[in-house]
Write an enzyme that holds these catalytic residues in place. Structure first.
Site, PDB file in Angstrom:
ATOM      1  N   ASP A   8       0.858  -1.086   0.045  1.00 12.03           N
ATOM      2  CA  ASP A   8      -0.015  -0.012  -0.247  1.00 12.03           C
ATOM      3  C   ASP A   8       0.776   1.141  -0.120  1.00 12.03           C
ATOM      4  O   ASP A   8       2.145   0.921   0.349  1.00 12.03           O
ATOM      5  CB  ASP A   8      -0.807  -0.158   1.062  1.00 12.03           C
ATOM      6  CG  ASP A   8      -1.988   1.199   1.339  1.00 12.03           C
ATOM      7  OD1 ASP A   8      -2.447   1.524   0.374  1.00 12.03           O
ATOM      8  OD2 ASP A   8      -1.507   1.820   2.594  1.00 12.03           O
ATOM      9  N   ASP A  10      -0.222   5.051   0.900  1.00 13.94           N
ATOM     10  CA  ASP A  10      -0.439   6.115   1.789  1.00 13.94           C
ATOM     11  C   ASP A  10      -0.307   5.254   2.977  1.00 13.94           C
ATOM     12  O   ASP A  10      -1.272   4.512   3.560  1.00 13.94           O
ATOM     13  CB  ASP A  10      -1.660   6.763   1.471  1.00 13.94           C
ATOM     14  CG  ASP A  10      -1.735   7.438   0.145  1.00 13.94           C
ATOM     15  OD1 ASP A  10      -0.738   7.937  -0.094  1.00 13.94           O
ATOM     16  OD2 ASP A  10      -2.899   7.524  -0.331  1.00 13.94           O
ATOM     17  N   GLY A  45      -7.163   3.932   3.744  1.00 15.58           N
ATOM     18  CA  GLY A  45      -7.582   3.056   2.723  1.00 15.58           C
ATOM     19  C   GLY A  45      -8.739   2.985   2.161  1.00 15.58           C
ATOM     20  O   GLY A  45      -8.958   2.194   1.207  1.00 15.58           O
TER      21      GLY A  45
HETATM   22  C1  BG6 Z   1      -6.098   5.949   0.111  1.00 14.54           C
HETATM   23  C2  BG6 Z   1      -5.955   6.765   1.376  1.00 14.54           C
HETATM   24  O1  BG6 Z   1      -4.500   5.455  -0.089  1.00 14.54           O
HETATM   25  O2  BG6 Z   1      -6.317   6.662  -0.798  1.00 14.54           O
HETATM   26  C3  BG6 Z   1      -7.117   7.229   1.688  1.00 14.54           C
HETATM   27  O3  BG6 Z   1      -5.413   6.088   2.608  1.00 14.54           O
HETATM   28  C4  BG6 Z   1      -7.835   8.184   0.182  1.00 14.54           C
HETATM   29  O4  BG6 Z   1      -7.138   8.139   2.715  1.00 14.54           O
HETATM   30  C5  BG6 Z   1      -7.583   7.208  -0.846  1.00 14.54           C
HETATM   31  O5  BG6 Z   1      -9.115   8.438   0.416  1.00 14.54           O
HETATM   32  C6  BG6 Z   1      -8.085   7.904  -2.207  1.00 14.54           C
HETATM   33  O6  BG6 Z   1      -7.075   8.800  -2.602  1.00 14.54           O
HETATM   34  P1  BG6 Z   1      -7.505   9.776  -3.663  1.00 14.54           P
HETATM   35  O7  BG6 Z   1      -6.029  10.595  -3.819  1.00 14.54           O
HETATM   36  O8  BG6 Z   1      -7.788   8.920  -4.870  1.00 14.54           O
HETATM   37  O9  BG6 Z   1      -8.302  10.880  -3.238  1.00 14.54           O
HETATM   38 MG    MG Z   2      -2.801   3.066   3.600  1.00 10.29          MG
END
Ligand code: BG6
Ligand code: MG
Length: 214
Positions: A8, A10, A45
Protein backbone atom coordinates in the site's frame (compact mmCIF):
# COMPACT_ATOMS: atom_id res chain seq x y z
CA UNK A 1 10.49 -19.59 -5.72
CA UNK A 2 9.67 -16.18 -7.15
CA UNK A 3 7.85 -14.07 -4.63
CA UNK A 4 6.39 -10.63 -4.60
CA UNK A 5 5.97 -7.83 -2.12
CA UNK A 6 2.91 -5.63 -2.61
CA UNK A 7 2.83 -2.31 -0.81
CA UNK A 8 0.00 0.00 0.00
CA UNK A 9 1.28 3.55 -0.52
CA UNK A 10 -0.36 6.04 1.87
CA UNK A 11 0.75 5.18 5.42
CA UNK A 12 3.18 2.44 4.32
CA UNK A 13 5.73 4.04 1.98
CA UNK A 14 4.91 7.66 2.81
CA UNK A 15 2.59 9.48 5.15
CA UNK A 16 0.06 11.37 3.11
CA UNK A 17 -2.70 10.83 5.70
CA UNK A 18 -2.06 14.30 7.14
CA UNK A 19 -2.62 15.92 3.74
CA UNK A 20 -5.81 13.91 3.21
CA UNK A 21 -6.94 15.03 6.66
CA UNK A 22 -6.31 18.74 6.04
CA UNK A 23 -8.07 18.55 2.68
CA UNK A 24 -11.16 16.74 4.03
CA UNK A 25 -11.16 19.04 7.07
CA UNK A 26 -11.24 22.14 4.87
CA UNK A 27 -14.12 20.71 2.85
CA UNK A 28 -16.00 19.70 6.02
CA UNK A 29 -15.61 23.21 7.46
CA UNK A 30 -16.98 24.71 4.26
CA UNK A 31 -20.00 22.41 4.60
CA UNK A 32 -20.34 23.03 8.37
CA UNK A 33 -19.85 19.35 9.13
CA UNK A 34 -17.80 18.31 12.19
CA UNK A 35 -14.70 16.30 11.21
CA UNK A 36 -11.91 15.22 13.59
CA UNK A 37 -8.58 13.43 13.27
CA UNK A 38 -10.29 10.32 14.63
CA UNK A 39 -12.91 10.59 11.90
CA UNK A 40 -10.06 10.79 9.39
CA UNK A 41 -8.42 7.64 10.76
CA UNK A 42 -11.53 5.71 9.76
CA UNK A 43 -10.93 6.84 6.15
CA UNK A 44 -7.50 5.18 5.97
CA UNK A 45 -7.38 3.03 2.83
CA UNK A 46 -10.91 4.02 1.83
CA UNK A 47 -11.41 5.38 -1.70
CA UNK A 48 -12.37 8.98 -2.39
CA UNK A 49 -16.07 8.46 -2.99
CA UNK A 50 -16.68 6.29 0.06
CA UNK A 51 -14.60 8.73 2.15
CA UNK A 52 -16.89 11.57 1.08
CA UNK A 53 -19.97 9.49 1.91
CA UNK A 54 -18.56 8.79 5.39
CA UNK A 55 -17.74 12.47 5.90
CA UNK A 56 -21.27 13.46 4.84
CA UNK A 57 -22.58 11.00 7.44
CA UNK A 58 -25.98 10.36 5.88
CA UNK A 59 -26.43 13.75 4.17
CA UNK A 60 -27.22 13.24 0.50
CA UNK A 61 -26.42 15.42 -2.49
CA UNK A 62 -27.20 15.08 -6.22
CA UNK A 63 -24.52 13.23 -8.20
CA UNK A 64 -23.19 16.36 -9.90
CA UNK A 65 -22.60 17.95 -6.50
CA UNK A 66 -20.91 14.79 -5.18
CA UNK A 67 -18.53 14.95 -8.13
CA UNK A 68 -17.86 18.63 -7.48
CA UNK A 69 -17.15 18.00 -3.78
CA UNK A 70 -14.71 15.19 -4.61
CA UNK A 71 -12.97 17.43 -7.13
CA UNK A 72 -12.74 20.27 -4.63
CA UNK A 73 -11.18 18.02 -1.99
CA UNK A 74 -8.78 16.60 -4.55
CA UNK A 75 -7.67 20.07 -5.60
CA UNK A 76 -6.83 20.89 -1.98
CA UNK A 77 -4.89 17.61 -1.77
CA UNK A 78 -3.02 18.20 -5.05
CA UNK A 79 -1.65 21.47 -3.71
CA UNK A 80 0.02 19.54 -0.86
CA UNK A 81 1.48 16.96 -3.28
CA UNK A 82 3.67 19.64 -4.87
CA UNK A 83 5.72 19.58 -1.65
CA UNK A 84 6.45 15.81 -1.68
CA UNK A 85 10.05 14.70 -2.31
CA UNK A 86 12.18 11.59 -1.61
CA UNK A 87 12.66 12.99 1.92
CA UNK A 88 9.03 12.03 2.55
CA UNK A 89 9.66 8.30 2.29
CA UNK A 90 8.95 6.81 5.71
CA UNK A 91 12.02 5.65 7.71
CA UNK A 92 13.57 2.43 6.41
CA UNK A 93 11.44 2.29 3.26
CA UNK A 94 14.14 3.12 0.73
CA UNK A 95 16.57 0.50 2.10
CA UNK A 96 13.84 -2.12 2.34
CA UNK A 97 12.73 -1.59 -1.28
CA UNK A 98 16.30 -1.66 -2.60
CA UNK A 99 17.17 -4.76 -0.58
CA UNK A 100 14.08 -6.56 -1.88
CA UNK A 101 14.80 -5.52 -5.46
CA UNK A 102 18.37 -6.80 -5.24
CA UNK A 103 17.09 -10.09 -3.80
CA UNK A 104 15.02 -10.59 -6.98
CA UNK A 105 11.66 -10.08 -5.30
CA UNK A 106 8.98 -8.62 -7.54
CA UNK A 107 7.62 -5.33 -6.24
CA UNK A 108 4.15 -3.87 -6.61
CA UNK A 109 2.10 -0.94 -5.34
CA UNK A 110 -1.60 -1.39 -4.59
CA UNK A 111 -3.07 1.97 -3.62
CA UNK A 112 -6.68 3.14 -3.50
CA UNK A 113 -5.47 6.58 -4.54
CA UNK A 114 -5.97 8.03 -7.99
CA UNK A 115 -2.89 10.14 -7.20
CA UNK A 116 -0.63 7.16 -6.44
CA UNK A 117 1.42 7.38 -9.65
CA UNK A 118 2.11 11.07 -9.09
CA UNK A 119 3.11 10.44 -5.45
CA UNK A 120 5.49 7.61 -6.47
CA UNK A 121 7.05 9.85 -9.11
CA UNK A 122 7.64 12.63 -6.61
CA UNK A 123 9.12 10.14 -4.15
CA UNK A 124 11.31 8.92 -7.07
CA UNK A 125 10.48 5.27 -6.45
CA UNK A 126 8.27 4.53 -9.47
CA UNK A 127 11.04 2.71 -11.39
CA UNK A 128 11.48 0.17 -8.58
CA UNK A 129 8.03 -1.34 -9.13
CA UNK A 130 7.06 -4.04 -11.61
CA UNK A 131 3.36 -3.14 -11.28
CA UNK A 132 1.61 -0.06 -9.98
CA UNK A 133 -2.08 -0.49 -9.18
CA UNK A 134 -3.99 2.65 -8.25
CA UNK A 135 -7.48 4.07 -7.91
CA UNK A 136 -8.04 3.61 -11.65
CA UNK A 137 -7.03 -0.07 -11.86
CA UNK A 138 -10.14 -1.91 -10.63
CA UNK A 139 -13.81 -1.16 -10.06
CA UNK A 140 -14.25 -2.55 -6.55
CA UNK A 141 -12.15 -0.71 -3.92
CA UNK A 142 -10.65 -2.20 -0.73
CA UNK A 143 -11.90 -4.08 1.30
CA UNK A 144 -12.61 -5.99 -1.93
CA UNK A 145 -9.49 -8.03 -2.85
CA UNK A 146 -9.58 -6.97 -6.51
CA UNK A 147 -6.71 -4.46 -6.49
CA UNK A 148 -4.24 -6.87 -4.84
CA UNK A 149 -5.25 -9.62 -7.26
CA UNK A 150 -4.81 -7.20 -10.18
CA UNK A 151 -1.29 -6.33 -9.02
CA UNK A 152 -0.30 -9.96 -8.33
CA UNK A 153 -1.61 -10.96 -11.78
CA UNK A 154 0.49 -8.21 -13.34
CA UNK A 155 3.54 -9.71 -11.61
CA UNK A 156 2.52 -13.20 -12.84
CA UNK A 157 2.25 -14.42 -9.26
CA UNK A 158 -0.61 -15.96 -7.34
CA UNK A 159 -1.70 -14.54 -3.97
CA UNK A 160 0.08 -17.23 -1.93
CA UNK A 161 3.39 -16.11 -3.51
CA UNK A 162 2.91 -12.53 -2.31
CA UNK A 163 3.18 -10.60 0.94
CA UNK A 164 1.02 -7.51 1.29
CA UNK A 165 2.19 -4.62 3.49
CA UNK A 166 -0.73 -2.50 4.69
CA UNK A 167 -1.52 0.11 7.34
CA UNK A 168 -5.33 0.03 7.01
CA UNK A 169 -7.87 -2.42 8.40
CA UNK A 170 -9.70 -2.31 5.05
CA UNK A 171 -6.44 -3.20 3.26
CA UNK A 172 -5.68 -6.17 5.51
CA UNK A 173 -9.27 -7.38 5.05
CA UNK A 174 -8.88 -7.07 1.28
CA UNK A 175 -5.58 -8.99 1.22
CA UNK A 176 -6.84 -11.75 3.52
CA UNK A 177 -9.96 -12.20 1.40
CA UNK A 178 -7.72 -12.50 -1.65
CA UNK A 179 -5.59 -15.20 -0.01
CA UNK A 180 -2.41 -13.13 0.44
CA UNK A 181 0.11 -13.22 3.28
CA UNK A 182 -0.25 -10.00 5.22
CA UNK A 183 1.95 -7.68 7.27
CA UNK A 184 0.04 -5.04 9.22
CA UNK A 185 1.94 -1.84 9.92
CA UNK A 186 0.65 0.08 12.92
CA UNK A 187 -1.26 -0.62 16.11
CA UNK A 188 -2.76 -4.08 16.68
CA UNK A 189 -6.12 -2.41 17.30
CA UNK A 190 -6.09 -1.46 13.62
CA UNK A 191 -4.14 -4.22 11.83
CA UNK A 192 -3.97 -7.00 14.44
CA UNK A 193 -5.77 -9.42 12.14
CA UNK A 194 -2.75 -9.56 9.78
CA UNK A 195 -0.46 -12.62 9.78
CA UNK A 196 2.25 -10.43 11.31
CA UNK A 197 2.16 -6.95 12.87
CA UNK A 198 5.03 -4.43 12.95
CA UNK A 199 5.04 -0.80 14.06
CA UNK A 200 6.55 0.26 10.69
CA UNK A 201 9.18 -0.78 8.13
CA UNK A 202 11.80 1.27 10.04
CA UNK A 203 14.09 -1.62 10.98
CA UNK A 204 12.64 -4.35 8.77
CA UNK A 205 14.98 -6.67 6.86
CA UNK A 206 13.91 -8.58 3.78
CA UNK A 207 15.30 -11.79 5.28
CA UNK A 208 12.65 -11.48 8.05
CA UNK A 209 9.95 -12.32 5.51
CA UNK A 210 9.85 -15.83 4.08
CA UNK A 211 6.81 -17.53 2.60
CA UNK A 212 4.87 -19.08 4.27
CA UNK A 213 4.78 -16.10 6.61
CA UNK A 214 4.18 -17.33 10.14
C1 BG6 B 1 -5.87 5.88 0.15
C2 BG6 B 1 -5.87 6.76 1.37
O1 BG6 B 1 -4.59 5.41 -0.12
O2 BG6 B 1 -6.33 6.61 -0.99
C3 BG6 B 1 -7.25 7.37 1.58
O3 BG6 B 1 -5.50 5.99 2.51
C4 BG6 B 1 -7.67 8.10 0.32
O4 BG6 B 1 -7.21 8.25 2.68
C5 BG6 B 1 -7.64 7.14 -0.86
O5 BG6 B 1 -9.00 8.62 0.46
C6 BG6 B 1 -8.06 7.79 -2.19
O6 BG6 B 1 -7.13 8.77 -2.54
P1 BG6 B 1 -7.31 9.79 -3.73
O7 BG6 B 1 -5.95 10.40 -3.88
O8 BG6 B 1 -7.73 9.02 -4.94
O9 BG6 B 1 -8.37 10.76 -3.32
MG1 MG C 1 -2.70 3.10 3.61
Amino acid sequence: MTIGFIFDLDGVLTDTAEYHFRSWKRLAEELNIPFTREDNDALRGIDRRRSLELLLNGRSYPEAQMQALMERKNNYYLAYLDEISPDDLLPGVQDFLLEAKHAGIKLGVASASKNARRVCEQLQIQDLFDVLGDGYSVVNPKPAPDLFIWVAGGMRLNPRQCIVFEDAAAGIDAALTGGFWTVGLGPAARVGHAHRVLPSLASAKVSDFAIPLT
